[in-house]
Design a protein around this motif. Structure first.
Motif, short mmCIF file in Angstrom:
data_model
loop_
_atom_site.label_atom_id
_atom_site.label_comp_id
_atom_site.label_asym_id
_atom_site.label_seq_id
_atom_site.Cartn_x
_atom_site.Cartn_y
_atom_site.Cartn_z
N VAL A 11 36.94 32.97 -28.49
CA VAL A 11 37.77 33.98 -27.83
C VAL A 11 37.95 35.15 -28.78
O VAL A 11 38.16 34.94 -29.98
CB VAL A 11 39.13 33.37 -27.39
N LEU A 15 44.32 23.10 -19.15
CA LEU A 15 43.63 23.78 -20.24
C LEU A 15 42.51 24.68 -19.72
O LEU A 15 42.33 25.79 -20.21
CB LEU A 15 43.07 22.74 -21.23
N LEU A 49 41.90 29.22 -19.93
CA LEU A 49 40.78 30.00 -20.48
C LEU A 49 40.96 31.46 -20.07
O LEU A 49 41.31 31.75 -18.94
CB LEU A 49 39.44 29.47 -19.94
N ARG A 50 40.66 32.37 -21.00
CA ARG A 50 40.87 33.79 -20.68
C ARG A 50 40.01 34.25 -19.53
O ARG A 50 40.39 35.16 -18.80
CB ARG A 50 40.56 34.65 -21.91
N ASN A 51 38.83 33.65 -19.39
CA ASN A 51 37.93 34.07 -18.31
C ASN A 51 37.98 33.13 -17.10
O ASN A 51 37.05 33.09 -16.31
CB ASN A 51 36.50 34.23 -18.83
N GLY A 102 29.09 37.31 -21.72
CA GLY A 102 30.44 37.09 -22.23
C GLY A 102 31.53 37.73 -21.38
O GLY A 102 32.72 37.46 -21.58
N PHE A 130 41.38 21.01 -25.87
CA PHE A 130 40.33 21.35 -24.89
C PHE A 130 38.97 20.80 -25.29
O PHE A 130 38.23 20.26 -24.46
CB PHE A 130 40.28 22.87 -24.75
N PHE A 145 29.86 37.69 -26.68
CA PHE A 145 28.94 36.54 -26.70
C PHE A 145 27.52 37.00 -26.35
O PHE A 145 27.33 37.78 -25.42
CB PHE A 145 29.36 35.48 -25.67
N VAL A 192 27.75 28.54 -20.56
CA VAL A 192 28.89 29.16 -19.87
C VAL A 192 29.96 29.56 -20.89
O VAL A 192 30.42 28.72 -21.66
CB VAL A 192 29.50 28.17 -18.86
N PRO A 193 30.35 30.84 -20.91
CA PRO A 193 31.41 31.25 -21.83
C PRO A 193 32.75 30.67 -21.41
O PRO A 193 33.09 30.67 -20.24
CB PRO A 193 31.41 32.78 -21.70
N MET A 194 33.49 30.17 -22.38
CA MET A 194 34.83 29.63 -22.13
C MET A 194 35.78 30.22 -23.15
O MET A 194 35.73 29.86 -24.33
CB MET A 194 34.81 28.10 -22.20
N GLY A 195 36.63 31.12 -22.69
CA GLY A 195 37.53 31.86 -23.56
C GLY A 195 38.78 31.05 -23.90
O GLY A 195 39.88 31.35 -23.45
N CYS A 196 38.59 30.05 -24.75
CA CYS A 196 39.69 29.13 -25.09
C CYS A 196 40.54 29.71 -26.23
O CYS A 196 40.01 30.08 -27.28
CB CYS A 196 39.08 27.80 -25.50
N GLU A 197 41.85 29.73 -26.03
CA GLU A 197 42.77 30.19 -27.07
C GLU A 197 42.79 29.18 -28.22
O GLU A 197 42.62 27.97 -28.00
CB GLU A 197 44.19 30.33 -26.51
N VAL A 218 36.34 18.81 -22.81
CA VAL A 218 35.10 19.42 -22.33
C VAL A 218 33.92 18.51 -22.66
O VAL A 218 33.02 18.31 -21.84
CB VAL A 218 34.89 20.81 -22.96
N THR A 221 35.51 36.45 -25.49
CA THR A 221 34.14 36.08 -25.12
C THR A 221 33.21 37.29 -24.95
O THR A 221 32.00 37.13 -24.88
CB THR A 221 34.12 35.34 -23.78
N GLU A 222 33.80 38.47 -24.87
CA GLU A 222 33.02 39.63 -24.42
C GLU A 222 31.78 39.91 -25.27
O GLU A 222 30.80 40.44 -24.77
CB GLU A 222 33.91 40.89 -24.37
N VAL A 276 45.22 27.95 -29.86
CA VAL A 276 46.26 26.93 -29.71
C VAL A 276 45.82 25.81 -28.77
O VAL A 276 46.26 24.66 -28.90
CB VAL A 276 47.59 27.58 -29.23
N ASP A 277 44.93 26.12 -27.83
CA ASP A 277 44.47 25.12 -26.87
C ASP A 277 43.25 24.34 -27.33
O ASP A 277 42.93 23.28 -26.77
CB ASP A 277 44.12 25.79 -25.53
#
Lengths: 277, 277
Positions: free
Chosen positions: B14, A54, A58-60, A4, B51, B19, B39-44, B55, B16-17, B46-47
């Motif tokens: 989000v 988008l 992503l934060r990462n 993560g 998204f 996970f 794969v981690p995806m840190g999506c907010e 994806v 992701t840490e 609002v998005d």
């Protein structure tokens, strides 16, 4: 090992099967203990304008490698572009600034120029013919101009494409001499095949190899494990050559620096890569 | 090793840490020689509505694991949902059908039920108290109902949440007796903490542990390496227990089957995982 905490470099293009970056970047990240991974994302052209911004949010998100068919479309989605991107109208690397702005660069050409320079070919003051003025050809021409080439010849079967690039180059580099309309390699110090000719078995030559000057330095963008027929013909005429994958490996240190991962060398990347050329 | 042929399971949430899925699925994929990566995806938040469908349209999309804060929002984006998703109003797994339709499932509850069943706790005909009726509590209640529980007690500090779940359960399972309004564990055969109480040091108990019946089977959703204070108290009273990570490992075979990767066991996953509990 992905967790993560892992940051992601989105490798966006379609189809993905021919992607090489994961096998070059990921072993290097692992060897350096950097918790980042390049991930192929097979995004359709119709989805790309919505998907790209988008993914970048992503934060990462650690950056994006942009490849076919999105290299031109991505330019309109960026907040800041380099001179190379402006000249080529194409971009293959995107990063996000701390304030969220998207910054685009184009490193195809830089890889080519770094490679021939290290092989002893002086670009400053030289004349160079670039056959094929799509994304990668434009990038090479832009990087040649930035490296101080004196004279560029541009040719494309789509004449308008070559003219457009010539106009962009003349505007950005007023002291550069740019000509168009001929693929004759005679008299050029550097000759580049920047067309896809050579990707398929039995493709015609991108230009008349019998006109190659043995003193010319000849380069290629087609990435094959073996020498292409074009490079073999150039070598047979006595030319020094650069294979397509050298352009690839030479440009990656530039990307890594752009994404904020410090410096490395093409040799280190080649040694670590799990794909061989 | 990731390549252009690799398929991607997007693990979207989000932050992701925390996970865990990448460290459980990826070693299993590698051991089995399956070219897929989580794969981690840190999506907010609002998005996410924009998204998620994009994806899922990636050519190499193999599925999505949906976690906080998107488990409820994702339901509106799906073309087909399971009964568990309908009851919970939440979903944590999405796959794409060949025709592009998005199918959603919810496996949190299934993992819990599989785990206690394998520990010898009979769910069919049993009575169960579920404290906490957010996403995971709802999922556990739905799976208990599907497994034939006779009587469910639901409690949440947000009374409306418990009432909503009760209504959904009564509608889907007319023969199930559902009560709400009390977190008193006395008299229930199965007692579940499905609140976040216990994640932080010094959290209060989710319910009055002095009222726990020693004959009750007590389970937990908080995923800690060590036993939580709640489970320690239940054990001290003589109850059999199930730790939170058992729910995690027991549900993953269900996901893998849903994504089309065949069957495995919680033990095999636990042995291969690079995260330990």
């Amino acid at each position: 090992m992905i967790s993560g905490h892992t940051r992601v470099i989105a490798h966006i293009g379609v189809p993905t099967e021919s992607f090489k970056a994961p096998m070059i970047y990921n072993p290097w990240f692992e060897a350096r203990g950097i918790d980042t991974v390049v991930v192929p994302m097979g995004c359709e052209a119709v989805d790309f304008p919505a998907f790209m911004p988008l993914v970048a949010r992503l934060r990462n998100f650690a950056g994006a490698l942009i490849t076919m068919p999105h290299k031109v479309a991505v330019v309109d989605l960026l907040d800041e572009i380099s001179t190379a991107v402006r000249i080529c109208g194409a971009c293959n690397a995107v990063r996000r600034d701390p304030d969220g702005r998207l910054i685009g660069e184009m490193f195809d050409g830089e890889g080519f120029v770094r490679g021939i320079t290290r092989k002893g070919c002086e670009v400053a003051g030289a004349s160079a013919l670039v056959v094929g003025t799509g994304g990668v050809g434009s990038a090479i021409a832009a990087s040649m101009a930035a490296a101080g080439a004196a004279r560029l010849g541009l040719y494309d079967i789509n004449a308008a494409s070559a003219e457009r690039l010539a106009t962009n180059l003349r505007r950005s580099c007023p002291f550069l001499e740019v000509t168009t309309g001929s693929s004759d390699p005679a008299g050029w110090e550097i000759v580049v095949n920047a067309t896809p000719m050579g990707m398929q078995e039995g493709d015609p030559m991108p230009l008349d190899v019998t006109r190659l000057d043995p003193a010319s330095f000849v380069g290629e963008v087609v990435m094959k494990r073996e020498e292409t027929a074009f490079l073999a013909a150039a070598k047979a005429r006595g030319c020094r050559i650069q294979i397509g994958t050298d352009m690839l490996f030479e440009q990656i240190p530039a990307y890594l620096e752009f994404f904020g991962y410090g410096t490395t060398s093409a040799e280190e990347l080649r040694q670590l890569a799990t794909i061989r050329y």
